[in-house]
Structure formats: structure tokens, C-alpha cells
Design a protein around this motif. Structure first.
Motif, mmCIF file in Angstrom:
data_model
loop_
_atom_site.group_PDB
_atom_site.id
_atom_site.type_symbol
_atom_site.label_atom_id
_atom_site.label_comp_id
_atom_site.label_asym_id
_atom_site.label_seq_id
_atom_site.Cartn_x
_atom_site.Cartn_y
_atom_site.Cartn_z
ATOM 1 N N LYS A 263 52.512 95.272 -13.598
ATOM 2 C CA LYS A 263 51.542 95.152 -12.513
ATOM 3 C C LYS A 263 50.115 95.090 -13.059
ATOM 4 N N THR A 264 49.213 94.513 -12.253
ATOM 5 C CA THR A 264 47.798 94.412 -12.608
ATOM 6 C C THR A 264 46.971 95.296 -11.692
ATOM 7 N N PHE A 265 46.143 96.123 -12.265
ATOM 8 C CA PHE A 265 45.231 96.991 -11.513
ATOM 9 C C PHE A 265 43.877 96.298 -11.474
ATOM 10 N N ARG A 266 43.356 96.034 -10.271
ATOM 11 C CA ARG A 266 42.136 95.253 -10.118
ATOM 12 C C ARG A 266 40.977 96.131 -9.627
ATOM 13 N N ILE A 267 39.837 95.989 -10.288
ATOM 14 C CA ILE A 267 38.629 96.758 -9.972
ATOM 15 C C ILE A 267 37.495 95.786 -9.655
ATOM 16 N N TYR A 268 36.720 96.118 -8.628
ATOM 17 C CA TYR A 268 35.521 95.330 -8.295
ATOM 18 C C TYR A 268 34.279 96.205 -8.369
ATOM 19 N N THR A 269 33.246 95.703 -9.022
ATOM 20 C CA THR A 269 31.923 96.310 -8.965
ATOM 21 C C THR A 269 30.904 95.193 -8.778
ATOM 22 N N PRO A 270 29.764 95.492 -8.169
ATOM 23 C CA PRO A 270 28.739 94.455 -7.991
ATOM 24 C C PRO A 270 27.897 94.253 -9.241
ATOM 25 N N GLN B 192 28.030 98.704 -17.852
ATOM 26 C CA GLN B 192 29.044 99.580 -18.412
ATOM 27 C C GLN B 192 30.460 99.191 -17.984
ATOM 28 N N ALA B 193 30.673 97.908 -17.737
ATOM 29 C CA ALA B 193 31.984 97.451 -17.273
ATOM 30 C C ALA B 193 33.080 97.716 -18.299
ATOM 31 N N GLU B 194 32.765 97.562 -19.586
ATOM 32 C CA GLU B 194 33.771 97.785 -20.625
ATOM 33 C C GLU B 194 34.317 99.211 -20.591
ATOM 34 N N ALA B 195 33.413 100.162 -20.408
ATOM 35 C CA ALA B 195 33.835 101.563 -20.397
ATOM 36 C C ALA B 195 34.679 101.887 -19.176
ATOM 37 N N MET B 196 34.364 101.267 -18.046
ATOM 38 C CA MET B 196 35.156 101.498 -16.843
ATOM 39 C C MET B 196 36.577 100.979 -17.036
ATOM 40 N N TRP C 211 33.149 91.442 -11.514
ATOM 41 C CA TRP C 211 31.854 91.680 -10.887
ATOM 42 C C TRP C 211 31.315 90.346 -10.387
ATOM 43 N N LYS C 212 30.791 90.370 -9.182
ATOM 44 C CA LYS C 212 30.269 89.169 -8.557
ATOM 45 C C LYS C 212 29.293 89.575 -7.477
ATOM 46 N N PRO C 213 28.491 88.652 -6.980
ATOM 47 C CA PRO C 213 27.493 88.991 -5.956
ATOM 48 C C PRO C 213 28.127 89.678 -4.748
ATOM 49 N N ARG C 214 27.383 90.619 -4.167
ATOM 50 C CA ARG C 214 27.902 91.350 -3.009
ATOM 51 C C ARG C 214 28.338 90.407 -1.894
#
Length: 282
Positions: free
Chosen positions: A53-60, A64-68, A89-92
Motif C-alpha cells: 500500500k501507498t501512504f499519501r501525505i499533502y502539505t501546502p 522540511q518535506a524530506e524529514a516528514m 505539495w501543491k498550491p492550496r
């Protein structure tokens, strides 16, 4: 080095603050650049995976994306049914109702009003699990700022984020300046796609003023007389977990997020009051 971690990154001209979503420590990672497209993404392989399975995370923001991603690949999801983490990460404005209704992202960072504006009853889809605290937005300058007026910015320029929905990087400074009769024009404004670039330009004296919240390492020792308080925002935003996840995983993710945020030297005292907003572990 994290030898099992591979990143795919694509760049486009956008950066969002929230600045507070990336309060984790930077870790060493190998980043692969590709063509500019609409979505930036990185990925990593989960340690000791037992599934596909793939766990998907979104941030705007890519802050520090690598550490997350590493937090979930090397700790939270270790030994689980997840084989891979994808952090986007992409525009809100590109976060859509379909993203929420389909629960495409397992973990996302946003403000409640943003989610409520996209779909009704979002609390039935996502659990608000970590609320970040209030923060103050300042205008930083290379001269003492005792009052904010047209004279303060006369023949000087200001750097802003090229994100019209960023409170700290655009909206608040724009509104607060207008309140004081300061109307910015193109010749006085320099736009930046990334907060790191904005701060770097300021430190190098390439711009005279920038908005910031003071947690940036380069600004923590800035002379207090050279910053002017613009506004205090009640909360930086919240982390949300999909209710499709098991309660055990939501609990583990909530605790890990809280602990890592509180340990972050970047955020310092700002995160002392950070709390979990739900009973995900009860």
C-alpha cells in the motif's frame, strides 16, 4: 544516509508558507530533479514493509518535506502493510473536493476553514489530530521600524511570497500596509516562490523588508527594533488524518507528529503549547 530512501522531485514556481507544517529536522536525502509540472512530489520506501500500500501525505509547502517523509518511512509505518510514502505539495487552490471525498490523502495539513470550504462535513472524512498554535507575523527590515508608513518604505523594496493565499507571506502584510496607506507597486515589490529564497535575499540585503514569523534560523537573533508586529494569527493550521485509517495507526501518527514538532529546534518556544486536538488514542 537513509539508503532505502529515493526522492522524486519536480519543481515549479510556487511556494507556500505554512509555514509551520515543516517544523521537522532536515535529514540528508538524495533528490532527483525532473521537468516542471503541476505537482511536486517525493517518495520513500517504508522500512520492513509487509504489504504494497501507498501512504499519501499533502502539505501546502515543501518546507522540511524530506524529514516528514522519513518520519513515516522509518518510524510510523515500519513493519506495516504500507510499502511506500508519497508526499505531495501543491498550491492550496489545487486541493480539490474530490481529494477530500475520495480520501486520496491519508494525512494532510490545512486550516479548518479551507477544508470546510471544499466539502461539507469534512470531520466525517478527516480527523483533526494536531493543532499548531498561534503565531505572530512581523515585518523585518534592515533599519529600525518604529512606525509603519509610506515614509518607512520610501525608495525601498519589500519581498513577498508568490502565493496569494499565504497569510504570513502575502495576505497579512498586504492588508496591514494598506491600512496604513502604503500601496505597493511593481517596482517596490520582489516576488519569491520559496520562503527560503525570500529569507536568503533579505539576509543578503537584496530586499529591504520581508514578512516573517521569526522562527526562521536566520532571523532568530534579528534586532527587535528592526521588526514591526503586523498581526497575530490564532493558529498556523492543523494536521488531519483520514478516518479510513485504523485507530491504531491514527494514534501512532498523532503521537509521532506531536513529539517531532515539540522536539524541533526550528520552532523553539512557539510549539511548547502545541496539543493534540482529538482523542485519536483513546
Amino acid at each position: 544516509m537513509h539508503r532505502n530512501t529515493l526522492f522524486r522531485a519536480t519543481q515549479w514556481s510556487f511556494f507556500v508558507a505554512s509555514l509551520l507544517s515543516g517544523t521537522l529536522l532536515l535529514l540528508p536525502f538524495s533528490v532527483l530533479q525532473t521537468d516542471r509540472i503541476n505537482l511536486n512530489q517525493l517518495s520513500c520506501q517504508v522500512d520492513v514493509s509487509k504489504g504494497d500500500k501507498t501512504f499519501r501525505i499533502y502539505t501546502p509547502s515543501d518546507w522540511q518535506a524530506e524529514a516528514m517523509a522519513a518520519l513515516f518511512c522509518e518510524s510510523v509505518l515500519t513493519g506495516s502493510d504500507y510499502a511506500r510514502v508519497e508526499l505531495s505539495w501543491k498550491p492550496r487552490e489545487h486541493l480539490t473536493p474530490d481529494d477530500l471525498l475520495s480520501q486520496h490523502f491519508d494525512l494532510l495539513f490545512s486550516r479548518p476553514r479551507v477544508l470546510n470550504g471544499l466539502a461539507p462535513d469534512t470531520q466525517s472524512l478527516y480527523q483533526e489530530t494536531l493543532v499548531l498554535p498561534a503565531y505572530t507575523i512581523y515585518l523585518y527590515g534592515h533599519i529600525p521600524i518604529y512606525q509603519l508608513s509610506s515614509a518607512t518604505l520610501y525608495k525601498r523594496n519589500i519581498g513577498l511570497l508568490n502565493d496569494k493565499r499565504s497569510q504570513s507571506g502575502f495576505l497579512v502584510p498586504e492588508i496591514e500596509l494598506k491600512k496604513r496607506g502604503v500601496v505597493l507597486n511593481d517596482s517596490e515589490t520582489k516576488w519569491f516562490n520559496h520562503r527560503a529564497d525570500l529569507v536568503e535575499a533579505f539576509v543578503k540585503n537584496q530586499v529591504d523588508f520581508i514578512p516573517a514569523i521569526g522562527i526562521e534560523p536566520e532571523l532568530t537573533d534579528w534586532p527587535p527594533e528592526q521588526r514591526f508586529e503586523l498581526k497575530t494569527i490564532p493558529s498556523a493550521g492543523s494536521w488531519y488524518l483520514s478516518r479510513a485509517l485504523s485507530q491504531a495507526l491514527r494514534c501512532e501518527a498523532s503521537q509521532s507528529l506531536l513529539e517531532r514538532h515539540q522536539q524541533s529546534p526550528v520552532m523553539g518556544n512557539l510549539l511548547i503549547k502545541t496539543t493534540m486536538a482529538t482523542d485519536a488514542c483513546s
